[in-house]
Design a protein around this motif. Structure first.
Motif, PDB file in Angstrom:
ATOM      1  N   HIS A  54       6.002  -7.539 -22.773  1.00  0.00           N
ATOM      2  CA  HIS A  54       5.220  -6.394 -23.223  1.00  0.00           C
ATOM      3  C   HIS A  54       4.130  -6.061 -22.211  1.00  0.00           C
ATOM      4  N   VAL A  55       3.422  -7.105 -21.746  1.00  0.00           N
ATOM      5  CA  VAL A  55       2.327  -6.896 -20.795  1.00  0.00           C
ATOM      6  C   VAL A  55       2.880  -6.284 -19.511  1.00  0.00           C
ATOM      7  N   LEU A  56       4.014  -6.850 -19.046  1.00  0.00           N
ATOM      8  CA  LEU A  56       4.539  -6.418 -17.751  1.00  0.00           C
ATOM      9  C   LEU A  56       5.230  -5.060 -17.798  1.00  0.00           C
ATOM     10  N   THR A  57       5.671  -4.648 -18.987  1.00  0.00           N
ATOM     11  CA  THR A  57       6.370  -3.370 -19.008  1.00  0.00           C
ATOM     12  C   THR A  57       5.459  -2.212 -19.405  1.00  0.00           C
ATOM     13  N   ASN A  58       4.195  -2.536 -19.697  1.00  0.00           N
ATOM     14  CA  ASN A  58       3.264  -1.470 -19.982  1.00  0.00           C
ATOM     15  C   ASN A  58       3.043  -0.706 -18.672  1.00  0.00           C
ATOM     16  N   LYS A  59       3.546   0.517 -18.600  1.00  0.00           N
ATOM     17  CA  LYS A  59       3.592   1.171 -17.281  1.00  0.00           C
ATOM     18  C   LYS A  59       2.206   1.452 -16.677  1.00  0.00           C
ATOM     19  N   ASP A  60       1.178   1.483 -17.537  1.00  0.00           N
ATOM     20  CA  ASP A  60      -0.181   1.678 -17.027  1.00  0.00           C
ATOM     21  C   ASP A  60      -0.655   0.509 -16.162  1.00  0.00           C
ATOM     22  N   ASP A  61       0.033  -0.657 -16.301  1.00  0.00           N
ATOM     23  CA  ASP A  61      -0.406  -1.831 -15.559  1.00  0.00           C
ATOM     24  C   ASP A  61       0.041  -1.810 -14.101  1.00  0.00           C
ATOM     25  N   PHE A  62       0.954  -0.934 -13.756  1.00  0.00           N
ATOM     26  CA  PHE A  62       1.422  -0.874 -12.373  1.00  0.00           C
ATOM     27  C   PHE A  62       0.798   0.302 -11.659  1.00  0.00           C
ATOM     28  N   LEU A  63       0.224   0.026 -10.527  1.00  0.00           N
ATOM     29  CA  LEU A  63      -0.304   1.128  -9.722  1.00  0.00           C
ATOM     30  C   LEU A  63       0.148   0.916  -8.281  1.00  0.00           C
ATOM     31  N   TYR A  64       0.968   1.821  -7.809  1.00  0.00           N
ATOM     32  CA  TYR A  64       1.417   1.776  -6.416  1.00  0.00           C
ATOM     33  C   TYR A  64       0.802   2.962  -5.693  1.00  0.00           C
ATOM     34  N   VAL A  65       0.276   2.715  -4.508  1.00  0.00           N
ATOM     35  CA  VAL A  65      -0.415   3.772  -3.766  1.00  0.00           C
ATOM     36  C   VAL A  65       0.256   3.950  -2.402  1.00  0.00           C
ATOM     37  N   ASP A  89       1.846   0.312  -1.694  1.00  0.00           N
ATOM     38  CA  ASP A  89       1.355  -1.036  -1.957  1.00  0.00           C
ATOM     39  C   ASP A  89       0.818  -1.101  -3.382  1.00  0.00           C
ATOM     40  N   PHE A  90       0.847  -2.307  -3.899  1.00  0.00           N
ATOM     41  CA  PHE A  90       0.466  -2.587  -5.281  1.00  0.00           C
ATOM     42  C   PHE A  90      -1.057  -2.730  -5.362  1.00  0.00           C
ATOM     43  N   PHE A  91      -1.690  -1.978  -6.238  1.00  0.00           N
ATOM     44  CA  PHE A  91      -3.139  -2.099  -6.464  1.00  0.00           C
ATOM     45  C   PHE A  91      -3.371  -2.811  -7.800  1.00  0.00           C
ATOM     46  N   ALA A  92      -4.180  -3.878  -7.771  1.00  0.00           N
ATOM     47  CA  ALA A  92      -4.498  -4.608  -9.002  1.00  0.00           C
ATOM     48  C   ALA A  92      -5.952  -5.065  -8.943  1.00  0.00           C
ATOM     49  N   GLY A  93      -6.433  -5.661 -10.021  1.00  0.00           N
ATOM     50  CA  GLY A  93      -7.794  -6.204 -10.053  1.00  0.00           C
ATOM     51  C   GLY A  93      -8.836  -5.144  -9.712  1.00  0.00           C
ATOM     52  N   VAL A  94      -9.702  -5.412  -8.754  1.00  0.00           N
ATOM     53  CA  VAL A  94     -10.773  -4.468  -8.398  1.00  0.00           C
ATOM     54  C   VAL A  94     -10.244  -3.179  -7.772  1.00  0.00           C
ATOM     55  N   LEU A  95      -8.927  -3.131  -7.502  1.00  0.00           N
ATOM     56  CA  LEU A  95      -8.356  -1.896  -6.948  1.00  0.00           C
ATOM     57  C   LEU A  95      -7.658  -1.058  -8.021  1.00  0.00           C
ATOM     58  N   HIS A  96      -7.548  -1.611  -9.222  1.00  0.00           N
ATOM     59  CA  HIS A  96      -6.806  -0.907 -10.272  1.00  0.00           C
ATOM     60  C   HIS A  96      -7.606   0.275 -10.825  1.00  0.00           C
ATOM     61  N   ASN A  97      -6.915   1.218 -11.468  1.00  0.00           N
ATOM     62  CA  ASN A  97      -7.611   2.419 -11.948  1.00  0.00           C
ATOM     63  C   ASN A  97      -7.723   2.504 -13.469  1.00  0.00           C
ATOM     64  N   THR A  98      -7.556   1.355 -14.167  1.00  0.00           N
ATOM     65  CA  THR A  98      -7.839   1.417 -15.610  1.00  0.00           C
ATOM     66  C   THR A  98      -9.074   0.566 -15.918  1.00  0.00           C
ATOM     67  N   SER A  99      -9.846   1.023 -16.904  1.00  0.00           N
ATOM     68  CA  SER A  99     -11.056   0.272 -17.253  1.00  0.00           C
ATOM     69  C   SER A  99     -10.697  -1.083 -17.860  1.00  0.00           C
ATOM     70  N   LYS A 100      -9.473  -1.203 -18.370  1.00  0.00           N
ATOM     71  CA  LYS A 100      -9.035  -2.474 -18.947  1.00  0.00           C
ATOM     72  C   LYS A 100      -8.937  -3.556 -17.857  1.00  0.00           C
ATOM     73  N   GLN A 101      -8.268  -3.225 -16.756  1.00  0.00           N
ATOM     74  CA  GLN A 101      -8.111  -4.207 -15.668  1.00  0.00           C
ATOM     75  C   GLN A 101      -9.314  -4.262 -14.749  1.00  0.00           C
ATOM     76  N   ASN A 102     -10.045  -3.158 -14.666  1.00  0.00           N
ATOM     77  CA  ASN A 102     -11.083  -3.052 -13.637  1.00  0.00           C
ATOM     78  C   ASN A 102     -12.284  -2.305 -14.199  1.00  0.00           C
ATOM     79  N   PRO A 103     -13.041  -2.985 -15.107  1.00  0.00           N
ATOM     80  CA  PRO A 103     -14.106  -2.271 -15.829  1.00  0.00           C
ATOM     81  C   PRO A 103     -15.154  -1.627 -14.924  1.00  0.00           C
ATOM     82  N   GLU A 104     -15.498  -2.241 -13.804  1.00  0.00           N
ATOM     83  CA  GLU A 104     -16.624  -1.746 -12.995  1.00  0.00           C
ATOM     84  C   GLU A 104     -16.232  -0.651 -12.002  1.00  0.00           C
TER      85      GLU A 104
END
Ligand SMILES: *[C@@H]1O[C@H](CO)[C@@H](O)[C@H](O)[C@H]1NC(C)=O
Ligand SMILES: *[C@@H]1O[C@H](CO)[C@@H](O)[C@H](O)[C@H]1NC(C)=O
Length: 278
Positions: free
Chosen positions: A19-30, A100-115
């Motif tokens: 479920h976590v991995l298929t939530n499409k909002d969790d993937f960000l490719y730039v 490239d895959f953006f995650a953590g401090v590079l992600h664009n959702t407040s859930k993964q990257n609040p600041e």
């Protein structure tokens, strides 16, 4: 009964993970930006190809804030070593992925990257083998090899400057491992590029390599750093306040160079950093 409960738990954990991995909002490719114009200044990867970065634009309250992440990936310490690297994505933009895959401090959702989710987020590709610090005019006439990390850093920062960083209110330079060392070594240069009113900070992640001996009593890291400094012509790009009081290769050690960095610098490091332990 126990078997059944275990099977159920395994099933549920797979379900949750899926479920976590298929939530499409969790993937960000730039998509990649290859900076062709940098070659005119001789700012090129090991093989002579142009340098590259990935930029995902900020918006709203993050519109004038920038976080720049310098990719890591160790160093190359000799001509054969750098020639090998020049045929990979760590030495040539011809071998880099289109996105490239953006995650953590590079992600664009407040859930993964609040600041920083709505800041301008940039991943700078590492293709010079010297923590963005080398600058050698010509390595050896018959080797098609370029050692130009410092020029790459400058060219990419200038390009981002023209894309909006010139009016930044907040800016963070960060990076992991060799990218964390690059963060320290380029921190004050980064600060100088930005408007005087901007709040600028640097965060070096997993880069506090200490000058310790191996279990055999040899100075492996110090020897490695000496080879890197000599091959890549680093001396002129290390803080002169440091190189004037000690051997330049010692200025690659965080413990020695940090006192000469003027911009606020934050350190993230595990006591059991895997590279250091090895
Ligand atoms: C990224 O690149 C792909 C393939 O080259 C292209 O189809 C897509 O529109 C690009 N995305 C953006 C946001 O530019
Ligand atoms: C994150 O970026 C992707 C790709 O550009 C976009 O489709 C998505 O809407 C963005 N999410 C948020 C929360 O801004």
């Amino acid at each position: 009964m126990t078997t059944f409960v275990l099977a159920l738990l395994v099933f549920l954990s797979i379900l949750c993970a899926t479920h976590v991995l298929t939530n499409k909002d969790d993937f960000l490719y730039v998509n990649i930006t290859i900076l062709q114009s940098a070659t005119a200044q001789g700012a090129v990867c090991l093989d002579g190809s142009p340098p590259a970065y990935h930029l995902h634009r900020g918006y709203g309250t993050g519109f004038r804030s920038w976080i720049i992440y310098l990719e890591g990936g160790s160093w190359c310490e000799s001509i054969p070593d750098c020639l090998d690297r020049s045929t990979t994505s760590l030495g040539s933009s011809n071998h880099m992925k289109q996105h490239d895959f953006f995650a953590g401090v590079l992600h664009n959702t407040s859930k993964q990257n609040p600041e920083f989710h709505n800041w301008n987020r940039v991943k700078v590709k590492y293709c010079d083998g010297s923590s963005f610090t080398s600058d050698v005019e010509q390595v050896h006439p018959e080797n098609k090899l370029y050692l130009r990390g410092a020029r790459i850093f400058k060219a990419i920062m200038e390009d981002l400057w023209s894309k909006g960083m010139k009016s930044a209110e907040n800016a963070i330079l960060t990076g992991t491992s060799a990218g964390g060392l690059a963060t320290m070594l380029n921190c004050d240069k980064f600060k100088c590029l930005l408007p005087e009113s901007a709040k600028v900070k640097c965060v070096a992640d997993a880069a506090f390599f200490i000058n310790s001996k191996t279990i055999y009593g040899t100075s492996y890291i110090q020897e490695l750093y000496r080879k890197i400094v000599n091959l890549h012509g680093l001396t002129k790009n290390l803080p002169s306040a440091c190189t004037s009081v000690m051997e330049p290769s010692l200025c690659l050690f965080s413990q020695n160079v940090i006192p000469y960095i003027q911009t606020p610098l934050f350190i993230i490091n595990s006591i059991y950093d895997s590279w250091q332990v090895k």
